[in-house]
Design an enzyme around this catalytic site. Structure first.
Site: not given
Length: 828
Positions: A225-226
């Site tokens: 995930d970012w």
């Protein structure tokens, strides 16, 4: 769309260990790195469970907006979801996107989960089936899908750091199951979440290697995930393959040094690069030759937006059909469908009627080319046939909305919208452009930019005390006609990207405005490291008198042949980054519904939310229709249902409580950083059955425009352990209209040697029939529905002996029961 393993190894041999390591983090926020020596171009990624945004937050770059994921699951229609996946893939290819960051396979563990609109359901089997359908639909057109957020990322509170404590059986049977289904469907990427599970952050968790890559044989790419990668060596030694975003992740040069120092084995990095190259080959992004449509030349994120082609009629028709297919008729006392031929006046009531909420808040948001409100849809359906009266009612609780282009003009050009300027440290203009509204998440960066300025000439249509605001972080100010309204500095309390870049908090001030007297509003925020650049300018007129609004609505309803009152949640209530604290729609909206229902028994309450809400007036209205967040065609699709052109096809993918206190699982707040899943296997309807509680509406509930009798359940006398079981359910259409019924099958295991739910969902099939006609639904119950995870043996086992099969319309209405004998090996 493929390259042999031998060719991948040959290409790998062209790169030094350092070059290989550097391939494994992003080049930009949304792109992977290119490698000319291999003919490897950048891969472009995009958020997109309900629409494909692309690389930029820009309202001029529009995207087809579908109903929310919870609405798609409510269709219980995998063929339709697969078609919608194809629509998303077409959008991705049009925008030059290779990888779609969808579907979200986390569960509706608690009704308070703030991001439930982006997740499918409370049940692992239904979530897995719908998610797999979306994966197939997207990937059939050469765009890669991403199963996220692996795993147990089911609430938003402290989501970057929360440590979920879940027992091994529940993890295997409940939370990992939808991801296993996605892998079986061939998903190309899996996203590791922000959270930790049992003490280890997911980007370094052993679950990435097993069961994901080992037992399930996943040969795709595990992407973070970012911003979820916060360290180098432990994450690099794990099953994580790609750290996003770049170029400043903890991998990059740090990973190259760790490989050179021997802290991270070269063969570990090589496996990650092989996976990335395999994905690129599948996408047509590797080696010589012409690029695919999604690999064509792309404009940079700071380039002017390309004009959006008109939405094809078939896209609009499909999105509209999805609205009706997912809308759930929760209750109906002979009011729906409304007959347009018998209507002279229809009252459409509520702020959500004119400004229907079409999508949830957060990183998944897109800018649709248009949005059809419920009011728009009703007016279009009744044009030339009946008069439509709209009463806005009270303003919903929550913050003032961003400035819209219909409420202001650019002070420089005089055209609708706002003026965006980038200023240097001395206040000199570096760049200027007109934008459509006040929500500017990515103002264009130019060299020397120091301050973002947004100005607009307000055109008040209502006199009185207005609420004006500016949202962002850092030093901000707001002025009206040169008079300062507020100034201050706001420091980000979190590094959550959904907060910093998408939903920054606002500061508000009041100002008296008069009709016919324009006012110049100027907002500024300084750009500072770590604060993003999102700038939102908002304005709200004086709120209607909360006491007078229900009375006005009641008068309109009393004078109409039918009333449609629309209520729902706001972005303040259902949004990424925050869990809910209540399921209430608020006293003002509840009072509105009660007043309208008291004035007209032919009142339809339309609920505009992404997840469960309390409906204390549900027995007082003539019908309750759940619209979800219905996407851009919402109003037309709901009008199709309201006036009988389409049947409400939806069934609840999640159990709805009458009151929050009744729900078996409500905890989303960690204690000392830990969130225990103490309920184990008993999530959703399983928890309600365990505690013998009766909800407002069960999982699977939903009415159509006809009635059904469930007449006979046929189950084979015995089945082998580890085999699928086919059961048949005969149902009869006992109403006066053709319709569709979703026949649901549940399992129970009396006298089990292991803990089990009272019963649990195991399969379904949809059938259609004419009035009076009997049809037989054939439901395949997969072998996985009968197995359990044996913690002692760390293996799947199936108990032999007597099982119970139940069939009906919902988890709480299963009138047909039969026994099944499971024989053969597998007892445990």
């Amino acid at each position: 769309m493929g390259t042999s393993d031998e060719e991948i190894d040959r290409l790998l041999g062209k790169l030094t260990p350092r070059a290989r390591a550097l391939l494994l983090d992003g080049a930009t926020t949304w792109r992977t790195r290119a490698e000319p020596a291999l003919g490897l171009r950048e891969l472009v990624m995009s958020d997109g469970p309900a629409g494909v945004r692309g690389e930029a937050w820009d309202e001029r770059i529009t995207s087809v907006l579908l109903p929310s994921a919870s609405a798609l699951a409510a269709t219980w229609d995998e063929d339709l979801v697969e078609s919608l996946g194809g629509l998303l893939a077409a959008e991705a290819r049009r925008k030059g996107v290779d990888v779609l960051l969808a579907p979200t396979l986390n569960l509706h563990r608690s009704p308070l989960g703030g991001r439930h609109f982006e997740c499918f359901s409370e049940d692992p089997e239904l979530t897995g089936r719908v998610g797999a359908a979306l994966v197939r639909g997207v990937q059939a057109h050469g765009v890669a899908a991403t199963a996220k957020h692996y795993v147990a990322n089911d609430s938003e509170t402290d989501r970057l750091t929360v440590d979920v404590r879940v027992d091994e059986r529940a993890l295997r049977e409940v939370y990992l199951a939808p991801f296993e289904a996605a892998v079986a469907a061939g998903v190309r990427l899996v996203m590791a979440g922000y959270n930790a599970v049992d003490g280890t952050t997911m980007t370094a968790n052993a679950l990435l290697s097993d069961p994901l890559k080992g037992e399930w044989g996943f040969d795709g790419v595990v992407v973070s995930d970012w911003g979820a990668v916060r360290s180098t060596e432990d994450t690099a030694r794990s099953g994580l393959d790609l750290a996003m975003p770049g170029p400043d992740s903890p991998w990059g040069e740090a990973l190259a040094r760790a490989v050179a120092d021997g802290a991270v084995p070269e063969d570990t990095v090589d496996d990650k690069v092989r996976r990335l190259l395999r994905l690129a080959a599948w996408l047509g992004a590797l080696g010589e030759g012409e690029p695919t449509a999604s690999g064509a030349a792309r404009a940079g994120t700071e380039a002017p937006p390309a004009p959006r082609p008109a939405v094809a009629p078939r896209e609009r028709a499909l999105a509209r059909r999805a609205v009706a297919a997912g809308s759930v008729l929760l209750a109906n006392r002979g009011v729906l469908p409304l007959d347009p031929g018998r209507l002279r006046t229809v009252a459409v009531i509520g702020a959500h009627a004119a400004r229907t909420r079409t999508q949830g808040g957060g990183s998944a948001g897109v800018f649709p080319p248009h949005e059809v409100s419920v009011l728009d849809g009703v007016r279009a359906a009744l044009r030339g046939r009946a008069r439509v009266v709209h009463v806005p009612g009270p303003r919903p609780d929550g913050p003032a909305p961003p400035l819209g282009h219909d409420a202001c003009t650019d002070p420089r050009s005089g055209l609708p919208g706002v003026l965006l300027r980038m200023l240097d440290a001395d206040g000199r203009e570096l760049y200027a452009e007109r934008r459509r509204g006040g929500r500017l998440l990515e103002p264009r960066l130019v060299p020397g930019a120091h301050t973002v300025e947004v100005s607009a000439r307000l055109r008040p249509r209502t006199a009185g005390r207005w609420t004006l605001g500016v949202a962002g972080f850092g030093r901000m100010s707001l002025a009206l006609d040169g008079r300062p309204l507020l100034a201050g500095e706001l420091t980000p309390p979190t590094d959550d990207p959904a907060v910093v870049h998408v939903n920054p908090p606002a500061q508000y001030a009041g100002a008296d405005l008069a009709v016919g007297q324009d006012a110049l509003l100027v907002a500024r925020r300084e750009l500072a490291p770590g604060t993003g650049r999102a700038t939102v300018v908002s304005a709200a007129p004086p709120a209607p008198d909360a006491a007078a609004s229900p009375a006005e609505a009641a008068r309109a309803a009393a004078g109409a042949d039918a009333a449609i009152v629309v209520v729902g949640t706001t972005e303040h209530g259902e949004c990424e980054g925050y869990d809910r604290t209540t399921l209430s729609l608020g006293a003002t909206q509840n009072a509105l519904v009660r007043a309208v229902a008291a004035a007209n028994p032919r009142t339809v309450a339309v609920v505009n939310s992404g997840g469960p809400v309390e409906l204390p007036w549900r027995d007082a209205v003539g019908a309750v229709l759940l619209a979800w967040f219905p996407g851009q065609e919402g109003g037309d699709g709901l009008a199709d249902v309201l006036f009988g052109r389409a049947e409400p096809g939806g069934r609840l993918p999640t159990t709805w409580p009458a009151a929050l206190a009744d729900a078996p699982v409500t905890r989303t707040l960690p204690a000392d950083g830990r969130l225990p899943y103490d309920e184990g296997l008993h999530v959703g309807h399983r928890g309600w059955l365990r505690h013998t509680r009766v909800p407002a509406y069960w999982f699977g509930h939903g009415l159509g425009y006809t009635t059904w009798a469930h007449e006979e359940l046929t189950v084979p006398p015995r089945a082998g352990a580890g085999e699928d079981v086919t059961v048949r359910v005969r149902v009869r259409n006992t109403g006066a209209r053709s319709g569709r019924e979703v026949v649901q099958v549940y399992l129970a295991r009396p006298g089990s040697a292991v803990e089990r739910p009272v019963r649990w969902f195991a399969g379904y099939a949809a059938v259609r029939a004419r009035p009076g006609e009997s049809v037989t639904a054939t439901v395949r119950v997969p072998a996985r529905a009968l197995r359990h995870w044996c913690v002692r043996e760390r293996a799947w086992r199936t108990e032999t002996g007597r099982w119970r099969v139940l069939a009906g319309r919902s988890a709480g209405e299963v009138p047909l029961v039969a026994d099944l004998e499971v024989v053969g090996p597998g007892s445990g």
